[in-house]
Design an enzyme around this catalytic site. Structure first.
Site, PDB file in Angstrom:
ATOM      1  N   MET A   1      -1.583  11.577  -1.984  1.00 18.61           N
ATOM      2  CA  MET A   1      -2.455  10.524  -1.459  1.00 18.61           C
ATOM      3  C   MET A   1      -1.975  10.060  -0.081  1.00 18.61           C
ATOM      4  O   MET A   1      -1.078  10.661   0.508  1.00 18.61           O
ATOM      5  CB  MET A   1      -2.461   9.344  -2.434  1.00 18.61           C
ATOM      6  CG  MET A   1      -3.345   9.564  -3.637  1.00 18.61           C
ATOM      7  SD  MET A   1      -3.407   8.040  -4.607  1.00 18.61           S
ATOM      8  CE  MET A   1      -4.760   8.436  -5.716  1.00 18.61           C
TER       9      MET A   1
ATOM     10  N   HIS B   1      -3.068   9.585  -8.965  1.00 23.84           N
ATOM     11  CA  HIS B   1      -2.622   8.213  -9.230  1.00 23.84           C
ATOM     12  C   HIS B   1      -1.228   8.121  -9.842  1.00 23.84           C
ATOM     13  O   HIS B   1      -0.703   7.013 -10.003  1.00 23.84           O
ATOM     14  CB  HIS B   1      -3.653   7.503 -10.109  1.00 23.84           C
ATOM     15  CG  HIS B   1      -4.948   7.293  -9.373  1.00 23.84           C
ATOM     16  ND1 HIS B   1      -5.852   8.310  -9.201  1.00 23.84           N
ATOM     17  CD2 HIS B   1      -5.441   6.214  -8.717  1.00 23.84           C
ATOM     18  CE1 HIS B   1      -6.879   7.861  -8.492  1.00 23.84           C
ATOM     19  NE2 HIS B   1      -6.651   6.598  -8.179  1.00 23.84           N
TER      20      HIS B   1
ATOM     21  N   THR C   1       0.857  -1.196   0.000  1.00 22.11           N
ATOM     22  CA  THR C   1       0.000   0.000   0.000  1.00 22.11           C
ATOM     23  C   THR C   1       0.882   1.232   0.000  1.00 22.11           C
ATOM     24  O   THR C   1       1.809   1.344   0.809  1.00 22.11           O
ATOM     25  CB  THR C   1      -0.960   0.087   1.213  1.00 22.11           C
ATOM     26  OG1 THR C   1      -1.462   1.426   1.288  1.00 22.11           O
ATOM     27  CG2 THR C   1      -0.312  -0.241   2.545  1.00 22.11           C
TER      28      THR C   1
ATOM     29  N   ARG D   1       5.937  32.177  -6.702  1.00 16.07           N
ATOM     30  CA  ARG D   1       4.648  31.596  -6.325  1.00 16.07           C
ATOM     31  C   ARG D   1       4.742  30.684  -5.110  1.00 16.07           C
ATOM     32  O   ARG D   1       5.805  30.182  -4.764  1.00 16.07           O
ATOM     33  CB  ARG D   1       4.104  30.744  -7.484  1.00 16.07           C
ATOM     34  CG  ARG D   1       3.511  31.585  -8.583  1.00 16.07           C
ATOM     35  CD  ARG D   1       3.087  30.737  -9.752  1.00 16.07           C
ATOM     36  NE  ARG D   1       2.389  31.575 -10.712  1.00 16.07           N
ATOM     37  CZ  ARG D   1       2.227  31.276 -11.997  1.00 16.07           C
ATOM     38  NH1 ARG D   1       2.735  30.164 -12.482  1.00 16.07           N
ATOM     39  NH2 ARG D   1       1.561  32.093 -12.779  1.00 16.07           N
TER      40      ARG D   1
ATOM     41  N   GLN E   1       1.226   8.739  -8.310  1.00 13.36           N
ATOM     42  CA  GLN E   1       1.997   8.128  -7.212  1.00 13.36           C
ATOM     43  C   GLN E   1       1.923   6.608  -7.216  1.00 13.36           C
ATOM     44  O   GLN E   1       2.705   5.939  -6.572  1.00 13.36           O
ATOM     45  CB  GLN E   1       1.455   8.632  -5.865  1.00 13.36           C
ATOM     46  CG  GLN E   1       1.724  10.087  -5.637  1.00 13.36           C
ATOM     47  CD  GLN E   1       0.697  10.708  -4.698  1.00 13.36           C
ATOM     48  OE1 GLN E   1       0.955  10.889  -3.526  1.00 13.36           O
ATOM     49  NE2 GLN E   1      -0.473  11.035  -5.203  1.00 13.36           N
ATOM     50  N   ARG E   2       0.937   6.068  -7.891  1.00 17.79           N
ATOM     51  CA  ARG E   2       0.776   4.608  -7.880  1.00 17.79           C
ATOM     52  C   ARG E   2       1.373   3.947  -9.113  1.00 17.79           C
ATOM     53  O   ARG E   2       1.738   2.772  -9.088  1.00 17.79           O
ATOM     54  CB  ARG E   2      -0.708   4.255  -7.783  1.00 17.79           C
ATOM     55  CG  ARG E   2      -1.367   4.755  -6.525  1.00 17.79           C
ATOM     56  CD  ARG E   2      -2.367   3.777  -5.966  1.00 17.79           C
ATOM     57  NE  ARG E   2      -3.292   3.239  -6.908  1.00 17.79           N
ATOM     58  CZ  ARG E   2      -4.616   3.258  -6.791  1.00 17.79           C
ATOM     59  NH1 ARG E   2      -5.157   3.850  -5.749  1.00 17.79           N
ATOM     60  NH2 ARG E   2      -5.382   2.688  -7.673  1.00 17.79           N
TER      61      ARG E   2
ATOM     62  N   GLU F   1      -4.123  14.092   1.415  1.00 16.33           N
ATOM     63  CA  GLU F   1      -5.498  14.181   0.915  1.00 16.33           C
ATOM     64  C   GLU F   1      -6.566  14.149   2.014  1.00 16.33           C
ATOM     65  O   GLU F   1      -7.651  14.698   1.841  1.00 16.33           O
ATOM     66  CB  GLU F   1      -5.769  13.056  -0.085  1.00 16.33           C
ATOM     67  CG  GLU F   1      -5.620  11.652   0.507  1.00 16.33           C
ATOM     68  CD  GLU F   1      -5.902  10.542  -0.492  1.00 16.33           C
ATOM     69  OE1 GLU F   1      -6.308  10.811  -1.627  1.00 16.33           O
ATOM     70  OE2 GLU F   1      -5.717   9.360  -0.115  1.00 16.33           O
TER      71      GLU F   1
ATOM     72  N   ASP G   1       0.006   3.872   1.056  1.00 13.69           N
ATOM     73  CA  ASP G   1      -0.338   4.622   2.270  1.00 13.69           C
ATOM     74  C   ASP G   1       0.565   4.244   3.457  1.00 13.69           C
ATOM     75  O   ASP G   1       0.674   4.995   4.418  1.00 13.69           O
ATOM     76  CB  ASP G   1      -1.801   4.360   2.666  1.00 13.69           C
ATOM     77  CG  ASP G   1      -2.761   4.616   1.517  1.00 13.69           C
ATOM     78  OD1 ASP G   1      -2.420   5.415   0.632  1.00 13.69           O
ATOM     79  OD2 ASP G   1      -3.831   4.000   1.508  1.00 13.69           O
TER      80      ASP G   1
ATOM     81  N   ARG H   1      -4.531   8.203   1.974  1.00 10.10           N
ATOM     82  CA  ARG H   1      -5.763   7.989   2.741  1.00 10.10           C
ATOM     83  C   ARG H   1      -5.654   8.641   4.112  1.00 10.10           C
ATOM     84  O   ARG H   1      -5.260   9.787   4.180  1.00 10.10           O
ATOM     85  CB  ARG H   1      -6.112   6.503   2.827  1.00 10.10           C
ATOM     86  CG  ARG H   1      -6.837   6.027   1.575  1.00 10.10           C
ATOM     87  CD  ARG H   1      -7.795   4.892   1.786  1.00 10.10           C
ATOM     88  NE  ARG H   1      -9.094   5.274   2.288  1.00 10.10           N
ATOM     89  CZ  ARG H   1     -10.046   5.897   1.587  1.00 10.10           C
ATOM     90  NH1 ARG H   1      -9.830   6.261   0.336  1.00 10.10           N
ATOM     91  NH2 ARG H   1     -11.209   6.167   2.126  1.00 10.10           N
TER      92      ARG H   1
HETATM   93  O1  F6P Z   1      -5.062   3.149  -0.705  1.00 13.95           O
HETATM   94  C1  F6P Z   1      -4.332   3.584  -1.803  1.00 13.95           C
HETATM   95  C2  F6P Z   1      -4.946   4.805  -2.412  1.00 13.95           C
HETATM   96  O2  F6P Z   1      -4.152   5.214  -3.504  1.00 13.95           O
HETATM   97  C3  F6P Z   1      -5.160   5.960  -1.448  1.00 13.95           C
HETATM   98  O3  F6P Z   1      -3.974   6.669  -1.158  1.00 13.95           O
HETATM   99  C4  F6P Z   1      -6.216   6.756  -2.170  1.00 13.95           C
HETATM  100  O4  F6P Z   1      -6.991   7.501  -1.269  1.00 13.95           O
HETATM  101  C5  F6P Z   1      -7.051   5.680  -2.820  1.00 13.95           C
HETATM  102  O5  F6P Z   1      -6.239   4.513  -2.893  1.00 13.95           O
HETATM  103  C6  F6P Z   1      -7.549   6.008  -4.191  1.00 13.95           C
HETATM  104  O6  F6P Z   1      -8.372   4.977  -4.603  1.00 13.95           O
HETATM  105  P1  F6P Z   1      -8.933   4.831  -6.079  1.00 13.95           P
HETATM  106  O7  F6P Z   1      -7.871   4.167  -6.921  1.00 13.95           O
HETATM  107  O8  F6P Z   1     -10.148   3.983  -5.918  1.00 13.95           O
HETATM  108  O9  F6P Z   1      -9.223   6.218  -6.579  1.00 13.95           O
END
Ligand code: F6P
Length: 359
Positions: free
Chosen positions: A182, A282, A138, A175, A284-285, A235, A140, A184
């Site tokens: 993200m 996203h 995760t 600025r 970040q993912r 967030e 998070d 959570r």
């Molecule tokens: O739990 C991982 C996460 O990327 C959180 O940081 C974020 O709040 C959430 O999932 C976003 O979820 P989704 O992909 O459903 O928008």
């Protein structure tokens, strides 16, 4: 005797999932002579009919896979088999999952997920007597039992790089840049990226803030002749009224989004600064995992297979003091950890004079 195992990824994707699957395949096939079956799209692959899976071989899992972002197995964060969303209702489809698992005919299951997914898989494993091992992932990083979950390190690096890129454009235009990240309900990404990316203000959900404190920090920087400021906000930081800022509340859980713009507007009002807001989302993912995520994912994959081989089930692998350890899944899923106020990173941020919003 284990001869065939299944593997699935569940919950939000992140960088490093493929590296973990690759490690599982290599260890299981080359180390133990087992067969490995990848289950598609999390638990849904065994709920759908026909069941969705494919056999994974070491040849398919070369180093291309180590580098690849996302998950080659697919995933879902909206398909809890005990409360499966169907036509606006939550339906218990766990029996279908169990039937699908039996049909696949594997002897054990490795599930790669966050606390939510691991909890669900644990329940399924208990219901159907499945030999189960979990691998934590995760961005998070809120599973307290492991110092790092797969994906966190890369997400921090991406957020840090965003600050690296925002700083020169901020300075060029005098600025204030606000970056929403993200995480959570935990501020782990924000504090780590904020420190490594040189943020002046870091806002995390665990520390209540006052807009006045943030504006004072920025005014002080302006008075000192600084021509830019960087603010990073997690967030789940709430508005001044204590309300979460959300995009939608569909399905089972709220989706955060928008606090960056809220804080940005307040800073503009309170300081007169020219403010711009970036929501990293996203980004970040996705993308390639960094070295640490590749290493941890590989170590987790090997250890998870070894646990099965040693007859140790219902355990989650974890990273502690540069070692892979394992703990009972029941302990792991009850070990949720947000950012602690005595965390070394909180202490470090304060020591660097970074404003955390509370003073
Ligand atoms: O739990 C991982 C996460 O990327 C959180 O940081 C974020 O709040 C959430 O999932 C976003 O979820 P989704 O992909 O459903 O928008």
């Amino acid at each position: 005797m284990i001869k065939k195992i299944g593997v699935l990824t569940s919950g939000g994707d992140c960088a490093g999932l493929n590296a973990a699957v690759r490690a599982i395949v290599h260890r299981a096939v080359c180390g133990y002579g087992w067969e490995v079956y990848g289950i598609c799209n999390g638990t849904t692959g065994l709920i759908n009919r026909p069941i969705q899976y494919r056999q994974l071989t070491p040849q398919m899992c070369d180093s291309t896979m180590l580098r690849a972002g996302g998950t080659m197995l697919g995933t879902t964060n909206k398909a809890n088999p005990f409360a499966f969303p169907m036509s606006g209702q939550a339906v218990d489809r766990s029996d279908e999952f169990v039937e699908g698992y039996r049909e696949l005919g594997v002897d054990a299951l490795i599930g790669i997920g966050g606390d939510g997914s691991i909890g669900i898989l644990h329940k399924l494993a208990q219901k159907a007597d499945i030999k189960f091992v979990a691998i934590p992932k995760t961005i998070d990083n809120d599973l307290g039992i492991t110092e790092n979950a797969i994906g966190y390190s890369t997400a921090v690096e991406v957020a840090m790089e965003a600050l690296d890129r925002l700083q020169p454009t901020a300075a060029s235009h005098q600025r204030v840049m606000v970056l929403e990240v993200m995480g959570r309900d935990a501020g782990h990404i924000a504090i780590a990226a904020g420190i490594s990316g040189g943020a002046d203000v870091i806002l995390v959900p665990e520390i209540p803030y006052k807009i006045e404190n943030i504006c004072n920090k920025i005014k002080r920087l302006q008075e000192q002749g600084r021509n830019f400021a960087l603010v990073i906000v997690a967030e789940a930081v709430k508005d001044e009224g204590g309300e979460p800022v959300v995009v939608s509340q569909k399905w089972e859980r709220i989706r955060y989004g928008g606090i960056g713009h809220y804080i940005g507007n307040k800073i503009a009002e309170g300081t007169g600064a020219d403010v711009r807001v970036t929501s990293l989302g996203h980004i970040q993912r996705g993308g390639q995992p960094n070295a640490l995520d590749r290493i941890i994912a590989s170590a987790f994959g090997v250890h998870a297979v070894d646990l099965l081989a040693n007859g140790q089930f219902d355990r989650m692998v974890a990273w502690q003091n540069r070692k892979v350890v394992d703990v009972p899944v029941s302990v792991a899923i009850n070990g949720y950890q947000s950012l602690q106020l005595d965390d070394i990173l909180v202490h470090t941020a304060r020591g660097l004079g970074i404003c955390l919003g509370d003073q």
